[in-house]
Design a protein around this motif. Structure first.
Motif, PDB file in Angstrom:
ATOM      1  N   PRO A 277       0.899  -1.238   0.171  1.00  0.00           N
ATOM      2  CA  PRO A 277      -0.077  -0.021   0.185  1.00  0.00           C
ATOM      3  C   PRO A 277       0.868   1.397  -0.033  1.00  0.00           C
ATOM      4  O   PRO A 277       2.039   1.246   0.539  1.00  0.00           O
ATOM      5  CB  PRO A 277      -0.856  -0.096   1.237  1.00  0.00           C
ATOM      6  N   TYR A 278       0.158   2.469  -0.512  1.00  0.00           N
ATOM      7  CA  TYR A 278       0.936   3.629  -0.516  1.00  0.00           C
ATOM      8  C   TYR A 278       0.063   4.855  -0.386  1.00  0.00           C
ATOM      9  O   TYR A 278      -1.130   4.727  -0.666  1.00  0.00           O
ATOM     10  CB  TYR A 278       2.014   3.722  -1.793  1.00  0.00           C
ATOM     11  N   GLN A 279       0.756   5.850  -0.225  1.00  0.00           N
ATOM     12  CA  GLN A 279       0.217   7.109  -0.381  1.00  0.00           C
ATOM     13  C   GLN A 279       0.938   8.157  -1.234  1.00  0.00           C
ATOM     14  O   GLN A 279       2.188   8.187  -1.249  1.00  0.00           O
ATOM     15  CB  GLN A 279       0.059   7.922   0.940  1.00  0.00           C
ATOM     16  N   ILE A 280       0.356   9.071  -2.111  1.00  0.00           N
ATOM     17  CA  ILE A 280       0.695   9.990  -2.950  1.00  0.00           C
ATOM     18  C   ILE A 280       1.291  10.881  -2.214  1.00  0.00           C
ATOM     19  O   ILE A 280       0.446  11.694  -1.232  1.00  0.00           O
ATOM     20  CB  ILE A 280       0.134  10.344  -3.949  1.00  0.00           C
ATOM     21  N   VAL A 281       2.289  11.684  -2.143  1.00  0.00           N
ATOM     22  CA  VAL A 281       2.973  12.721  -1.338  1.00  0.00           C
ATOM     23  C   VAL A 281       3.168  13.774  -2.401  1.00  0.00           C
ATOM     24  O   VAL A 281       3.043  15.121  -1.974  1.00  0.00           O
ATOM     25  CB  VAL A 281       4.488  12.426  -0.804  1.00  0.00           C
ATOM     26  N   ALA A 282       3.599  13.682  -3.380  1.00  0.00           N
ATOM     27  CA  ALA A 282       3.747  14.801  -4.547  1.00  0.00           C
ATOM     28  C   ALA A 282       3.759  14.412  -5.708  1.00  0.00           C
ATOM     29  O   ALA A 282       4.001  13.190  -6.187  1.00  0.00           O
ATOM     30  CB  ALA A 282       5.271  15.519  -4.084  1.00  0.00           C
ATOM     31  N   HIS A 283       3.662  15.100  -6.940  1.00  0.00           N
ATOM     32  CA  HIS A 283       3.564  14.886  -8.207  1.00  0.00           C
ATOM     33  C   HIS A 283       4.352  16.300  -8.822  1.00  0.00           C
ATOM     34  O   HIS A 283       3.942  17.347  -8.700  1.00  0.00           O
ATOM     35  CB  HIS A 283       2.086  14.892  -8.584  1.00  0.00           C
ATOM     36  N   LYS A 284       5.174  15.845  -9.788  1.00  0.00           N
ATOM     37  CA  LYS A 284       6.001  16.786 -10.487  1.00  0.00           C
ATOM     38  C   LYS A 284       6.246  16.451 -11.880  1.00  0.00           C
ATOM     39  O   LYS A 284       6.108  15.540 -12.248  1.00  0.00           O
ATOM     40  CB  LYS A 284       7.696  16.917  -9.740  1.00  0.00           C
ATOM     41  N   ALA A 285       6.754  17.762 -12.679  1.00  0.00           N
ATOM     42  CA  ALA A 285       6.882  17.467 -13.979  1.00  0.00           C
ATOM     43  C   ALA A 285       8.056  18.170 -14.597  1.00  0.00           C
ATOM     44  O   ALA A 285       8.195  19.522 -13.972  1.00  0.00           O
ATOM     45  CB  ALA A 285       5.831  17.645 -14.687  1.00  0.00           C
ATOM     46  N   ALA A 286       8.749  18.065 -15.479  1.00  0.00           N
ATOM     47  CA  ALA A 286       9.802  18.990 -16.243  1.00  0.00           C
ATOM     48  C   ALA A 286       9.836  18.360 -17.702  1.00  0.00           C
ATOM     49  O   ALA A 286       9.476  17.368 -17.963  1.00  0.00           O
ATOM     50  CB  ALA A 286      11.021  18.923 -15.500  1.00  0.00           C
ATOM     51  N   ILE A 287      10.604  19.177 -18.387  1.00  0.00           N
ATOM     52  CA  ILE A 287      10.923  18.900 -19.952  1.00  0.00           C
ATOM     53  C   ILE A 287      12.272  18.474 -19.882  1.00  0.00           C
ATOM     54  O   ILE A 287      13.090  19.337 -19.551  1.00  0.00           O
ATOM     55  CB  ILE A 287      10.393  20.128 -20.905  1.00  0.00           C
ATOM     56  N   ARG A 288      12.542  17.469 -20.693  1.00  0.00           N
ATOM     57  CA  ARG A 288      13.861  17.162 -20.860  1.00  0.00           C
ATOM     58  C   ARG A 288      14.555  17.355 -22.158  1.00  0.00           C
ATOM     59  O   ARG A 288      13.619  17.403 -23.273  1.00  0.00           O
ATOM     60  CB  ARG A 288      14.062  15.301 -20.879  1.00  0.00           C
ATOM     61  N   PRO A 289      15.612  17.828 -22.202  1.00  0.00           N
ATOM     62  CA  PRO A 289      16.033  18.202 -23.351  1.00  0.00           C
ATOM     63  C   PRO A 289      16.844  17.149 -24.368  1.00  0.00           C
ATOM     64  O   PRO A 289      18.026  17.007 -24.584  1.00  0.00           O
ATOM     65  CB  PRO A 289      17.291  19.187 -23.198  1.00  0.00           C
TER      66      PRO A 289
END
Ligand SMILES: Cc1cc2nc3c(=O)[nH]c(=O)nc-3n(C[C@H](O)[C@H](O)[C@H](O)COP(=O)(O)OP(=O)(O)OC[C@H]3O[C@@H](n4cnc5c(N)ncnc54)[C@H](O)[C@@H]3O)c2cc1C
Length: 347
Positions: A277-289
């Motif tokens: 089992p798990y809980q979501i703590v954070a969600h992130k995004a970025a663009i790779r070159p």
């Protein structure tokens, strides 16, 4: 007069400026702080063997030891641990995958990256691993955001950092020098990551940017000394019981923000790996070159000989940047030829 103005202080600009400083060059780095840059969001994994076909990473034998010794030097300078060796468990998804792997094991160039040749099995109450997996040697996690923070502070203290968005209209390019807001340099080198596609000098380069999203999960009583690598990877972070789950590769995207689509893709893939089992703590995004031929873009503009680029680190900036920053710095200072594979003259 400065030797070089460097635009961008992600892993590319940081490493390039570092190797130039080591060669006694006078530099100025211009960077607009972006805590959601690719380097800040990266998991920081260096994995010598990747993909469904278990292929050894390009130049792994050179890149990984060089990156390791570079980050170790920074640990001494900053007084903080940056590089954490981690064993990577690559899960098999079929008997065929197990067989493909045993063929790889027979090849001497893979020996250094094998902990042992046995198929290993993890606790099914934590990880779905019907076909087991194998353990990869030589993997690590680099604290990329921590490195950037310390390096930025160092540049700031040495008064070698201008913290602002680079304004192309303020750049004057003459035959023997460039000048920007009253500061003259022999050359300017752009290390802007994915922002390179907006750079008027390098628009012709075939970048193929890829958005990446990741989740941070809280998982109790899980493997905190291993990366579990299946349809997604599950990597321990420095925070107790928190794990980095990554990541997506999206070539058609509207923005650089975390999306429901990205989250659902990660969670769908995660369900094929994680049983705990798990809980979501954070969600992130970025663009790779990322680049079509998956090789860095290094060199100077075909017409403007003092306008350069150090970019295209793609999905592996943490291991590529130290080696190629040193290579480029040697080229700039001593004139050694650039490797053809990374030179933008290949385009
Ligand atoms: C989700 C995700 C996971 C990843 N995981 C890994 C991994 O595990 N291992 C790995 O090796 N790589 C990983 N990567 C890839 C890695 O992040 C990149 O290869 C690397 O960070 C690229 O570094 P960069 O310096 O070229 O670009 P960036 O990190 O984007 O840095 C560019 C810098 O330039 C600055 N800048 C840009 N334009 C301007 C301007 N006009 N004026 C002023 N400043 C400007 C930005 O503010 C930024 O600070 C991952 C990437 C993502 C998105």
């Amino acid at each position: 007069m400065l030797d070089f103005i460097i635009v961008g202080q992600g892993i590319a600009g940081s490493m390039l400026s570092w190797f130039l400083l080591k060669d006694n060059q006078q530099i100025l780095v211009i960077d607009e702080l972006n805590l959601s840059s690719a380097t800040n969001i990266a998991s920081g994994i260096t994995n010598p063997i990747t993909g469904r076909k278990f292929v050894k990473t390009w130049l792994a034998d050179e890149l990984i030891p060089f990156a390791t010794s570079t980050y170790r030097q920074f640990e001494t300078i900053f007084g903080e641990e940056l590089l954490h060796p981690l064993s990577i468990i690559k899960l098999f998804d079929s008997v065929k995958a197990q067989n493909d792997w045993s063929v790889r094991c027979a090849s001497p160039e893979y020996l250094a990256y094998l902990k042992n040749e046995q198929v290993i099995y993890l606790d099914p109450a934590k990880v779905k691993n019907d076909f087991g997996g194998f353990e990869i040697n030589g993997g690590s996690r680099t604290d990329a955001a921590g490195f950037l923070k310390h390096y930025r502070l160092m540049l700031r203290q040495k008064e070698q950092l201008l913290e602002e968005k680079f304004n192309f209209e303020a750049l004057e390019v003459s035959e023997n020098f460039v000048s920007y807001q009253g500061k003259k340099a022999k050359a300017i080198i752009f290390c802007e990551g994915a922002n390179a596609i907006e750079n008027p000098y390098f628009k012709f380069l075939p970048f193929q940017l890829a958005k990446g999203e990741c989740l941070i999960l809280k998982i109790d009583d899980f493997y905190n000394d291993k990366v579990i690598n299946g349809e997604v990877f599950i990597m321990p972070t420095p925070v107790k019981d928190e794990y980095y789950i990554g990541s997506t590769h999206e070539w058609n995207y509207d923005d650089d923000q975390p999306s429901e689509k990205g989250k659902n893709e990660i969670l769908g893939n995660l369900s094929t790996v994680l049983t705990a089992p798990y809980q979501i703590v954070a969600h992130k995004a970025a663009i790779r070159p990322t680049v079509k031929d998956r090789r860095p873009f290094i060199g100077f503009h075909p017409e403007y000989k003092n306008v350069g680029i150090f970019n295209g680190m793609g999905t592996k900036g943490l291991s590529l940047a130290p080696f190629f920053a040193n290579h480029f710095a040697q080229h700039l200072v001593t004139g050694i030829p650039l490797m053809q594979e990374v030179d933008i003259s290949r385009i």
